[in-house]
Scaffold this motif. Structure first.
Motif, PDB file in Angstrom:
ATOM      1  N   PRO A  20       0.824  -1.221   0.000  1.00  0.00           N
ATOM      2  CA  PRO A  20       0.000   0.000   0.000  1.00  0.00           C
ATOM      3  C   PRO A  20       0.854   1.266   0.000  1.00  0.00           C
ATOM      4  O   PRO A  20       1.696   1.452   0.892  1.00  0.00           O
ATOM      5  N   PRO A  21       0.681   2.148  -0.983  1.00  0.00           N
ATOM      6  CA  PRO A  21       1.476   3.390  -1.005  1.00  0.00           C
ATOM      7  C   PRO A  21       1.269   4.258   0.226  1.00  0.00           C
ATOM      8  O   PRO A  21       2.177   4.989   0.635  1.00  0.00           O
ATOM      9  N   SER A  22       0.073   4.185   0.832  1.00  0.00           N
ATOM     10  CA  SER A  22      -0.192   5.005   2.017  1.00  0.00           C
ATOM     11  C   SER A  22       0.749   4.649   3.161  1.00  0.00           C
ATOM     12  O   SER A  22       1.193   5.530   3.916  1.00  0.00           O
ATOM     13  N   GLN A  23       1.076   3.368   3.310  1.00  0.00           N
ATOM     14  CA  GLN A  23       1.986   2.961   4.375  1.00  0.00           C
ATOM     15  C   GLN A  23       3.404   3.452   4.106  1.00  0.00           C
ATOM     16  O   GLN A  23       4.129   3.823   5.033  1.00  0.00           O
ATOM     17  N   GLU A  71       4.129   6.184   2.437  1.00  0.00           N
ATOM     18  CA  GLU A  71       4.107   7.625   2.695  1.00  0.00           C
ATOM     19  C   GLU A  71       4.136   7.920   4.189  1.00  0.00           C
ATOM     20  O   GLU A  71       4.802   8.852   4.640  1.00  0.00           O
ATOM     21  N   THR A  72       3.426   7.101   4.973  1.00  0.00           N
ATOM     22  CA  THR A  72       3.425   7.296   6.426  1.00  0.00           C
ATOM     23  C   THR A  72       4.820   7.089   7.003  1.00  0.00           C
ATOM     24  O   THR A  72       5.276   7.851   7.858  1.00  0.00           O
TER      25      THR A  72
END
Length: 312
Positions: free
Chosen positions: A207-210, A212-213
């Motif tokens: 997941p790209p969101s992880q 980025e986080t």
């Protein structure tokens, strides 16, 4: 007074009978005869080219069968004699140790790390650069082994080799002085493409969101890989390690570079089996060693399945 069973078509469709279960299983509507007819050619090929050679190898492995001489015409069953001979053979133990080093150096460490490194670095690369790099790496994988071996001869040659010209070490015989390191580097260069493609596909599912986080909280590249990426691709790592380890352990290509020499310094088990069978004529002994190699492959595969079940 018992209630009679309604056998009308509507009621019959709800009754679970063996014939109804068979019709549900046979979704293609072929029937048993046609289904067997479709599968039979594949089963015949498997029996002819896999089952029969395996059983024949097992039989030869317990005999003193040789390529020429009286034992070629009338081999005698000697039981586990060949296996006991192998365990006491210093050349066999040397080949076993070299195979372990070859697999660890070129597959488990080399191809794994380089394949993942390329896949990780190419994530954010420009499309043309990613396609160019993937094409060059893939080219080394799809070229015939004889062509690849000839290219590495040109690189490592004692007189006029590319590596000697670049390093200014003319006259250094790399394949003679460092045979095991040479075939390890050769196998890394030739087989990294598979690991790179597999890890590229696995990283696309993170997941790209992880990511980025992790970047926002100041995680380093290693921390991101360890804490965010690796938990998602652990199954891919296990699968890739299993496949490249088995391929490398059974790879005969190093013979094209060093022929197992000098003085058995790069004689991995596939090369040792070939030399015992065709050069030494000891077909029974070579078959017994092949069975030992098969058992080692099964042990590695079993360990992989156990780790995969533990992960799930």
């Amino acid at each position: 007074m018992s209630t009679p069973v309604d056998l009308t078509p509507a009621a019959e469709s709800t009754v679970d009978t063996p014939s109804r279960r068979g019709r549900i299983a046979d979704v293609a509507g072929l029937g048993v005869g046609r289904a067997v007819a479709f599968v039979l050619p594949a089963l015949a090929l498997i029996a002819l080219f896999l089952v029969f050679p395996a059983l024949w190898t097992l039989y030869i492995g317990i005999t003193d069968y040789q390529l020429t001489g009286p034992a070629a015409a009338n081999p005698q069953v000697i039981g586990i004699g060949n296996f006991l001979t192998a365990l006491g053979d210093t050349l066999f133990r040397n080949s076993l140790w070299l195979t372990v080093l070859f697999v660890l150096g070129s597959a488990v460490i080399g191809q794994n790390l380089l394949g993942f490194g390329l896949a990780w670095l190419l994530r954010g690369a420009r499309p043309w650069l990613r396609r160019l790099t993937e094409s060059l790496v893939l080219l080394a994988w799809i070229l015939p082994s004889t062509v690849v071996a000839f290219l590495w001869f040109a690189v490592l040659d004692r007189d006029g080799g590319t590596l000697n010209l670049l390093l200014g070490t003319e006259g250094t015989a790399w394949l003679v002085r460092y045979p095991l390191i040479s075939i390890i580097l050769f196998n890394i260069w030739r087989g990294t493409a598979f690991s790179m493609l597999l890890y590229s596909s696995a990283l696309a599912a993170v997941p790209p969101s992880q990511l980025e986080t992790a970047k926002l909280v100041g995680a380093s590249g290693w921390q991101t890989v360890r804490d965010v990426v690796f938990p998602h691709i652990r199954g891919h790592v296990l699968t890739n390690t299993l496949l490249i380890s088995l391929w490398t352990a059974n790879d005969f290509t190093p013979f094209l570079l060093t022929a197992g020499g000098p003085n058995h310094a790069s004689e991995t088990l596939p090369v040792f089996i070939y030399r015992q069978a065709l050069e030494g004529g000891q077909l029974g002994y070579a078959s017994a060693i092949s069975l030992l190699l098969l058992v080692a492959n099964l042990v590695v595969a079993g360990l992989y399945l156990r780790l995969l079940r533990r992960r799930s």
